[in-house]
Design a protein around this motif. Structure first.
Motif, PDB file in Angstrom:
ATOM      1  N   UNK A  13     -15.087  -4.246  -5.991  1.00 45.09           N
ATOM      2  CA  UNK A  13     -13.649  -4.394  -6.222  1.00 45.09           C
ATOM      3  C   UNK A  13     -13.171  -3.097  -6.867  1.00 45.09           C
ATOM      4  N   UNK A  14     -12.096  -2.537  -6.333  1.00 44.86           N
ATOM      5  CA  UNK A  14     -11.548  -1.304  -6.885  1.00 44.86           C
ATOM      6  C   UNK A  14     -10.231  -1.600  -7.586  1.00 44.86           C
ATOM      7  N   UNK A  15     -10.180  -1.270  -8.866  1.00 50.66           N
ATOM      8  CA  UNK A  15      -8.963  -1.408  -9.664  1.00 50.66           C
ATOM      9  C   UNK A  15      -8.197  -0.092  -9.602  1.00 50.66           C
ATOM     10  N   UNK A  16      -6.902  -0.179  -9.344  1.00 53.54           N
ATOM     11  CA  UNK A  16      -6.060   1.013  -9.344  1.00 53.54           C
ATOM     12  C   UNK A  16      -5.334   1.104 -10.683  1.00 53.54           C
ATOM     13  N   UNK A  41      -6.981   6.165  -8.906  1.00 52.41           N
ATOM     14  CA  UNK A  41      -5.595   6.413  -9.294  1.00 52.41           C
ATOM     15  C   UNK A  41      -4.637   5.470  -8.575  1.00 52.41           C
ATOM     16  N   UNK A  42      -3.741   4.869  -9.327  1.00 49.78           N
ATOM     17  CA  UNK A  42      -2.706   4.013  -8.741  1.00 49.78           C
ATOM     18  C   UNK A  42      -1.573   4.875  -8.202  1.00 49.78           C
ATOM     19  N   UNK A  43      -1.092   4.524  -7.011  1.00 46.90           N
ATOM     20  CA  UNK A  43      -0.005   5.303  -6.397  1.00 46.90           C
ATOM     21  C   UNK A  43       1.248   4.470  -6.167  1.00 46.90           C
ATOM     22  N   UNK A  44       1.168   3.153  -6.431  1.00 49.32           N
ATOM     23  CA  UNK A  44       2.317   2.269  -6.189  1.00 49.32           C
ATOM     24  C   UNK A  44       2.717   1.542  -7.469  1.00 49.32           C
ATOM     25  N   UNK A  45       3.994   1.227  -7.562  1.00 49.55           N
ATOM     26  CA  UNK A  45       4.511   0.526  -8.742  1.00 49.55           C
ATOM     27  C   UNK A  45       4.091  -0.943  -8.722  1.00 49.55           C
ATOM     28  N   UNK A  46       4.009  -1.515  -9.914  1.00 48.24           N
ATOM     29  CA  UNK A  46       3.682  -2.935 -10.031  1.00 48.24           C
ATOM     30  C   UNK A  46       4.299  -3.486 -11.308  1.00 48.24           C
ATOM     31  N   UNK A  48       4.258  -7.379 -13.812  1.00 49.22           N
ATOM     32  CA  UNK A  48       3.873  -8.764 -13.989  1.00 49.22           C
ATOM     33  C   UNK A  48       2.491  -9.094 -13.454  1.00 49.22           C
ATOM     34  N   UNK A  49       2.322 -10.365 -13.073  1.00 54.62           N
ATOM     35  CA  UNK A  49       1.037 -10.888 -12.600  1.00 54.62           C
ATOM     36  C   UNK A  49       0.669 -10.221 -11.273  1.00 54.62           C
ATOM     37  N   UNK A  50      -0.560  -9.710 -11.198  1.00 53.21           N
ATOM     38  CA  UNK A  50      -0.999  -8.998  -9.986  1.00 53.21           C
ATOM     39  C   UNK A  50      -1.412  -9.942  -8.858  1.00 53.21           C
ATOM     40  N   UNK A 183       5.557  -8.510  -9.094  1.00 55.35           N
ATOM     41  CA  UNK A 183       6.001  -7.871  -7.861  1.00 55.35           C
ATOM     42  C   UNK A 183       5.351  -6.502  -7.723  1.00 55.35           C
ATOM     43  N   UNK A 184       5.483  -5.939  -6.522  1.00 56.04           N
ATOM     44  CA  UNK A 184       4.911  -4.616  -6.276  1.00 56.04           C
ATOM     45  C   UNK A 184       3.459  -4.692  -5.876  1.00 56.04           C
ATOM     46  N   UNK A 185       2.732  -3.638  -6.127  1.00 52.12           N
ATOM     47  CA  UNK A 185       1.348  -3.515  -5.692  1.00 52.12           C
ATOM     48  C   UNK A 185       0.418  -4.455  -6.454  1.00 52.12           C
ATOM     49  N   UNK A 186      -0.613  -4.969  -5.760  1.00 55.10           N
ATOM     50  CA  UNK A 186      -1.658  -5.741  -6.447  1.00 55.10           C
ATOM     51  C   UNK A 186      -2.529  -4.805  -7.289  1.00 55.10           C
ATOM     52  N   UNK A 187      -2.524  -3.515  -6.944  1.00 56.00           N
ATOM     53  CA  UNK A 187      -3.369  -2.506  -7.608  1.00 56.00           C
ATOM     54  C   UNK A 187      -4.835  -2.914  -7.635  1.00 56.00           C
ATOM     55  N   UNK A 188      -5.291  -3.417  -6.489  1.00 58.59           N
ATOM     56  CA  UNK A 188      -6.680  -3.824  -6.348  1.00 58.59           C
ATOM     57  C   UNK A 188      -7.042  -3.785  -4.875  1.00 58.59           C
ATOM     58  N   UNK A 189      -8.236  -3.293  -4.556  1.00 58.82           N
ATOM     59  CA  UNK A 189      -8.713  -3.274  -3.181  1.00 58.82           C
ATOM     60  C   UNK A 189     -10.133  -3.820  -3.122  1.00 58.82           C
TER      61      UNK A 189
END
Length: 209
Positions: A13-16, A41-46, A48-50, A183-189
């Motif tokens: 699991x990759x955390x951004x 590195x995170x590239x998208x806004x996020x 609240x709850x992911x 809202x926005x990115x989950x910031x996880x892959x």
């Protein structure tokens, strides 16, 4: 090699994060999960709850306390203090990067020292429709291990890999003790041999051989 097992493996699991170096240092100090947890590195806004919970399932309460203690010492925020419940013992913390972590055991008593061994590393996705998302993953080769109607589903996973489970988004947020809004990115892959795709709830999978 058994291709079915290989294909159903979540390798990592990759955390951004906006500060990858600090986030990596936090996770090394808090949990020490090695290659199964990565940071970039995170590239998208996020906000609240992911939409997901990362869970460490361990064998006894003192190991829960050990992991929560090291996480808080490294900078995590306590969301739910560890306590006994009808199903066992556990608590929830939020990492400085915003990810929500649950550390739990089905045991209610300690039977040995706190070894800091993790029995299962679980990625719990909070989804709009458990049934629809379950079918999406079945069509991609995953095998359902447990399923409770449209409320919860869990997939088979080889030892040492990351286990995938599905929960309704509202239920996941309630279980974690955080507001459901986000809202926005989950910031996880998710890193897996399964392929590169985005699931119905916007969770990104990437190829990892």
């Amino acid at each position: 090699m058994n291709n079915t097992i290989d294909q159903s493996t979540i390798a990592s699991v990759t955390i951004e994060s906006t500060d990858p170096a600090a986030t990596a240092a936090f996770y090394d100090a808090a949990f020490g999960l090695g290659d199964r947890l990565r940071v970039r590195k995170a590239t998208s806004e996020t906000s609240g709850f992911r939409g997901y919970i990362l869970s460490l399932v361990v064998s006894q309460p003192n190991i829960v306390d050990s992991f929560i203690g090291s996480a808080v010492a490294a900078g995590a925020t306590t969301v739910k203090p560890a306590k006994k419940s009808f199903w066992g013992y556990g608590g929830v913390v939020q990492a400085p990067d915003g990810a929500v972590w649950k550390i739990a055991t089905s045991a209610k008593k300690d039977t040995g020292p706190a070894t800091r061994e993790v029995d299962d590393f679980v990625l719990l996705l909070g989804v709009d429709s458990v049934k629809a998302t379950k079918q999406f993953y079945v069509e991609r080769g995953l095998t359902v291990a447990k399923s409770f109607g449209g409320k919860y589903a869990e997939f088979d996973s080889p030892a040492g890999s990351v286990k995938l489970a599905l929960y309704g988004r509202k239920a996941a947020a309630k279980d974690a003790g955080v507001p459901v809004e986000g809202s926005g990115s989950h910031r996880m892959a998710v890193g897996s041999p399964l392929g590169s795709f985005t699931d119905p709830d916007g969770f990104v999978w990437e190829v990892e051989a």
